[in-house]
Design a protein around this motif. Sequence first.
Motif, PDB file in Angstrom:
ATOM      1  N   GLU A   1       9.544  22.879  -1.754  1.00 49.33           N
ATOM      2  CA  GLU A   1       8.521  23.913  -0.947  1.00 49.33           C
ATOM      3  C   GLU A   1       9.058  24.805  -0.017  1.00 49.33           C
ATOM      4  N   GLY A   2       9.564  23.949   1.049  1.00 50.25           N
ATOM      5  CA  GLY A   2      10.116  24.911   1.952  1.00 50.25           C
ATOM      6  C   GLY A   2      11.208  25.762   1.662  1.00 50.25           C
ATOM      7  N   ILE A   3      12.213  25.343   0.803  1.00 49.27           N
ATOM      8  CA  ILE A   3      13.382  26.111   0.308  1.00 49.27           C
ATOM      9  C   ILE A   3      12.821  27.364  -0.371  1.00 49.27           C
ATOM     10  N   VAL A   4      11.882  27.264  -1.435  1.00 50.16           N
ATOM     11  CA  VAL A   4      11.386  28.151  -2.028  1.00 50.16           C
ATOM     12  C   VAL A   4      10.433  29.225  -1.370  1.00 50.16           C
ATOM     13  N   LYS A   5       9.502  28.617  -0.192  1.00 50.13           N
ATOM     14  CA  LYS A   5       8.798  29.415   0.557  1.00 50.13           C
ATOM     15  C   LYS A   5       9.997  30.712   1.238  1.00 50.13           C
ATOM     16  N   GLN A   6      11.106  30.075   1.771  1.00 52.68           N
ATOM     17  CA  GLN A   6      11.849  31.080   2.720  1.00 52.68           C
ATOM     18  C   GLN A   6      12.687  32.121   1.718  1.00 52.68           C
ATOM     19  N   LEU A   7      12.950  31.598   0.530  1.00 56.10           N
ATOM     20  CA  LEU A   7      13.517  32.360  -0.448  1.00 56.10           C
ATOM     21  C   LEU A   7      12.451  33.583  -0.725  1.00 56.10           C
ATOM     22  N   THR A   8      11.202  33.135  -1.009  1.00 60.94           N
ATOM     23  CA  THR A   8      10.153  33.905  -1.292  1.00 60.94           C
ATOM     24  C   THR A   8      10.020  35.102  -0.108  1.00 60.94           C
ATOM     25  N   ILE A   9      10.198  34.649   1.070  1.00 59.38           N
ATOM     26  CA  ILE A   9      10.091  35.572   2.201  1.00 59.38           C
ATOM     27  C   ILE A   9      11.133  36.656   2.238  1.00 59.38           C
ATOM     28  N   ALA A  10      12.371  35.924   1.696  1.00 56.77           N
ATOM     29  CA  ALA A  10      13.716  36.815   1.599  1.00 56.77           C
ATOM     30  C   ALA A  10      13.439  37.629   0.497  1.00 56.77           C
ATOM     31  N   GLY A  11      12.729  37.648  -0.320  1.00 59.02           N
ATOM     32  CA  GLY A  11      12.597  38.223  -1.870  1.00 59.02           C
ATOM     33  C   GLY A  11      13.782  37.891  -2.674  1.00 59.02           C
ATOM     34  N   GLU A  12      14.351  36.448  -2.680  1.00 59.24           N
ATOM     35  CA  GLU A  12      15.519  36.192  -3.425  1.00 59.24           C
ATOM     36  C   GLU A  12      15.083  35.567  -4.588  1.00 59.24           C
ATOM     37  N   HIS A  13      14.246  36.279  -5.495  1.00 57.88           N
ATOM     38  CA  HIS A  13      13.660  35.684  -6.755  1.00 57.88           C
ATOM     39  C   HIS A  13      14.628  35.017  -7.726  1.00 57.88           C
ATOM     40  N   ASP A  14      15.997  35.727  -7.728  1.00 48.91           N
ATOM     41  CA  ASP A  14      16.990  35.121  -8.761  1.00 48.91           C
ATOM     42  C   ASP A  14      17.173  33.671  -8.408  1.00 48.91           C
ATOM     43  N   LYS A  15      17.346  33.346  -6.914  1.00 44.01           N
ATOM     44  CA  LYS A  15      17.498  31.858  -6.517  1.00 44.01           C
ATOM     45  C   LYS A  15      16.365  31.078  -7.017  1.00 44.01           C
ATOM     46  N   ILE A  16      15.257  31.642  -7.021  1.00 46.44           N
ATOM     47  CA  ILE A  16      13.932  30.783  -7.133  1.00 46.44           C
ATOM     48  C   ILE A  16      13.827  30.350  -8.615  1.00 46.44           C
ATOM     49  N   THR A  17      14.356  31.498  -9.477  1.00 52.77           N
ATOM     50  CA  THR A  17      14.613  31.133 -10.932  1.00 52.77           C
ATOM     51  C   THR A  17      15.464  30.362 -11.175  1.00 52.77           C
ATOM     52  N   ALA A  18      16.712  30.283 -10.509  1.00 50.60           N
ATOM     53  CA  ALA A  18      17.473  29.076 -10.505  1.00 50.60           C
ATOM     54  C   ALA A  18      17.168  28.020 -10.312  1.00 50.60           C
TER      55      ALA A  18
ATOM     56  N   THR B   1       3.574  30.803  -3.230  1.00 53.39           N
ATOM     57  CA  THR B   1       2.273  31.247  -3.008  1.00 53.39           C
ATOM     58  C   THR B   1       1.703  32.433  -3.921  1.00 53.39           C
ATOM     59  N   SER B   2       1.528  33.578  -3.270  1.00 51.05           N
ATOM     60  CA  SER B   2       1.034  34.717  -3.822  1.00 51.05           C
ATOM     61  C   SER B   2       1.820  35.231  -4.950  1.00 51.05           C
ATOM     62  N   GLU B   3       3.061  34.971  -4.862  1.00 50.86           N
ATOM     63  CA  GLU B   3       4.153  35.657  -6.005  1.00 50.86           C
ATOM     64  C   GLU B   3       4.496  34.619  -6.901  1.00 50.86           C
ATOM     65  N   ALA B   4       3.634  33.744  -7.108  1.00 50.06           N
ATOM     66  CA  ALA B   4       4.055  32.634  -8.227  1.00 50.06           C
ATOM     67  C   ALA B   4       3.766  33.008  -9.573  1.00 50.06           C
ATOM     68  N   ALA B   5       2.770  34.144  -9.809  1.00 54.83           N
ATOM     69  CA  ALA B   5       2.385  34.485 -11.030  1.00 54.83           C
ATOM     70  C   ALA B   5       3.559  35.004 -11.861  1.00 54.83           C
ATOM     71  N   GLN B   6       4.629  35.523 -11.342  1.00 52.54           N
ATOM     72  CA  GLN B   6       5.732  36.325 -11.913  1.00 52.54           C
ATOM     73  C   GLN B   6       6.846  34.901 -12.450  1.00 52.54           C
ATOM     74  N   HIS B   7       6.592  33.950 -11.975  1.00 58.89           N
ATOM     75  CA  HIS B   7       7.266  32.804 -12.448  1.00 58.89           C
ATOM     76  C   HIS B   7       6.674  31.906 -13.179  1.00 58.89           C
ATOM     77  N   LEU B   8       5.267  31.950 -13.541  1.00 54.71           N
ATOM     78  CA  LEU B   8       4.555  31.039 -14.484  1.00 54.71           C
ATOM     79  C   LEU B   8       5.200  30.979 -15.973  1.00 54.71           C
ATOM     80  N   GLU B   9       5.917  31.752 -16.423  1.00 54.42           N
ATOM     81  CA  GLU B   9       6.364  31.833 -17.710  1.00 54.42           C
ATOM     82  C   GLU B   9       7.440  30.824 -17.793  1.00 54.42           C
TER      83      GLU B   9
END
Length: 708
Positions: free
Chosen positions: A30-47, A80-88
């Motif tokens: 959760e902490g790692i994803v939160k930091q990546l979200t703040i950084a806008g690194e959605h590719d890493k989140i997807t990975a 958090t608020s940007e979870a919708a784009q990864h729901l799929e």
Amino acid sequence: MADAIVPAFVLRNLADKLYEKRKNAALEIEGIVKQLTIAGEHDKITAIINLLTTEFTYSQQANHRKGGLIGLAAATVGLTSEAAQHLEQIVPPVLNSFLDQDSRVRYYACEALYNIAKVVRGEFIVYFNQIFDALCKLSADCDVNVQSAAHLLDRLVKDIVTESDQFSIEEFIPLLRERMNVLNPYVRQFLVGWITVLDSVPDIDMLGFLPDFLDGLFNMLSDSSHEIRQQADSALSEFLQEIKNSPNVDYGRMAEILVQRAGSPDEFTRLTAITWINEFVKLGGDQLVPYYADILGAILPCISDKEEKIRVVARETNEELRSIRADPGEGFDIGAILSIARRELTSEWEATRIEALHWIATLLARHRAEVISYLNDIFGSLLSALSDPSDEVVLLVLEVLACIAKDAPHFRHLVVFLIHNFRSDHSLLEKRGALIVRRLCVLLDAERVYREFSTILEGEDDLDFASIMVQALNLILLTSSELADLRALLKQSLVNVAGKDLFISLYASWCHSAMATISLCLLAQAYQHASSVIQSLGEEDINVKFLVQLDKLIRLMETPIFAYLRLQLLEPGKYTWLLKALYGLLMLLPQQSAAFQILRNRLKTVPSIAFNTDQLKRASSGNPYSQILPVSEDIIRNQDSGNMHNAINFASRLQQFEHMQNRHRMHAKLQQQSRKATSSTLSQTLLAHPLDLHGILDSFNIEHAIYI
């Protein structure tokens, strides 16, 4: 790539068998994803999500699958608020885990989806149908913990749906309809709960889709669980109230469902269905006209229901439906209504048969021409109903038949069919004949009825039946209070044209029975002709049947019907032919019979009066008018000279009688010959044991009821 982002110890702990280690690992993710979200690194989140899915949620190891689920939930929280784009990526593996064989995996799937839903809220709606399907299955899960987790998730999903403006009721209804006939009690509770919740949302029109799941709700009313029955009943009551308050309701589709449910073996279901039908009849108006026949088909059996509440509502509905005046042009199918009524005439319940007849009578009164066009379809059923064990049913059938027979062609049609039914079913004539004939005489005019019977019976080929039928009609004529006017008219046969015509009309068929003919003559005061008929009888005519009929006549002569005849015996000088006829009957009776004693005692009371020559001449002249009430010789002379063309030709009538009796004698001989030819053994037995007529009469000891 994901391995480099997520430390190895975190991935190792995520698959640990201890829940605490998996939970701590999830917090790290959760902490790692939160930091990546703040950084806008959605590719890493997807990975990371792909790693959790492929390496964990789809793993062969149960602990890996558990860790993957808790990790996906943690990643969603971190987004958090940007979870919708990864729901799929996130939701499908969680939904897939609901089917896992391990109950703990299914439990963690519920927990994971609950946490995901809390984060994304309204964005979650896009997956509603799949989630609903999963929850429906989980509600009946064999594991209590999984059921509890599913219930928590279900409540959250309901909250999300009720506050969302993206929920599609149109897409949801097919899903609901498919599951409404499931028998599992947990699933049923789940479905009723959703129906109730969605109906409470002002922006969702559940009433418009009610026909799609109404049958399923009614099906739940017979559930073995009291709680489910109560929930279904509560939902139905709420919908019925909404129907009462709504201007636009699809009554037609729902009426079809209610008609089926009104025949349910479950008492509570029948009561609810008939209650709904009652409200529909009051509210439906023109929409229900095409369904009246189906509704009637549901109501009529319920009128005889064993449960009083159902009977009361059914009767009220029946009256309400019958009070509505619909026109065939509006879709009112008279043929279908008649078909239902005809079907219910064979119901085992009297109340239902009675109401079916009331419907036929009502349709006849309102749409006579249309009903008559279906006469061939219903006439046979109506005639069959004359054999009904209930007098009330028979009387109603006769009223309907009388209404049909107002037209001359249908009147003859009715009498012809009645005679046919009496011929084919002698028990009907024996048990119901008197009731049928008497009632028809009241409804259709006695003279008209008797004339028609006589006309048809005159040409009857079955001579045995004709004789029996005439004897029955004669007995009714002599005893029934409804035919008093007809008897009064016949008494005037020798002085009144109408009486003469009636006498001649009846005489033609009364000739089938010698005793009926004699009775008719006594009633018409044609005493000389009665004496002639008696004198014409041969020894083959004096059989047991004849003596039984004679016994009845002698006893009837002691009733008020023949009071006038007994009083005429006080004036033997004026009614010499009456005395001769009565003595003739006395001579035919066996002396040991009770009837002989009755008649002889009566004749003993006749005063002995010396007749002068004029009286004897007048008595023997054959002038029929000399036997009527006292009249002067001048009047008799005027009648003889001026009105002879109106007199009855008794010589011709006697020939007519003798001709008919000869036919009966020939018929009896042919029958006897046929019996001898087919049963020689029986003939030998009869020859060995001669008929003891006196013994038969003594053993018979006739004590017939005087009045019908």
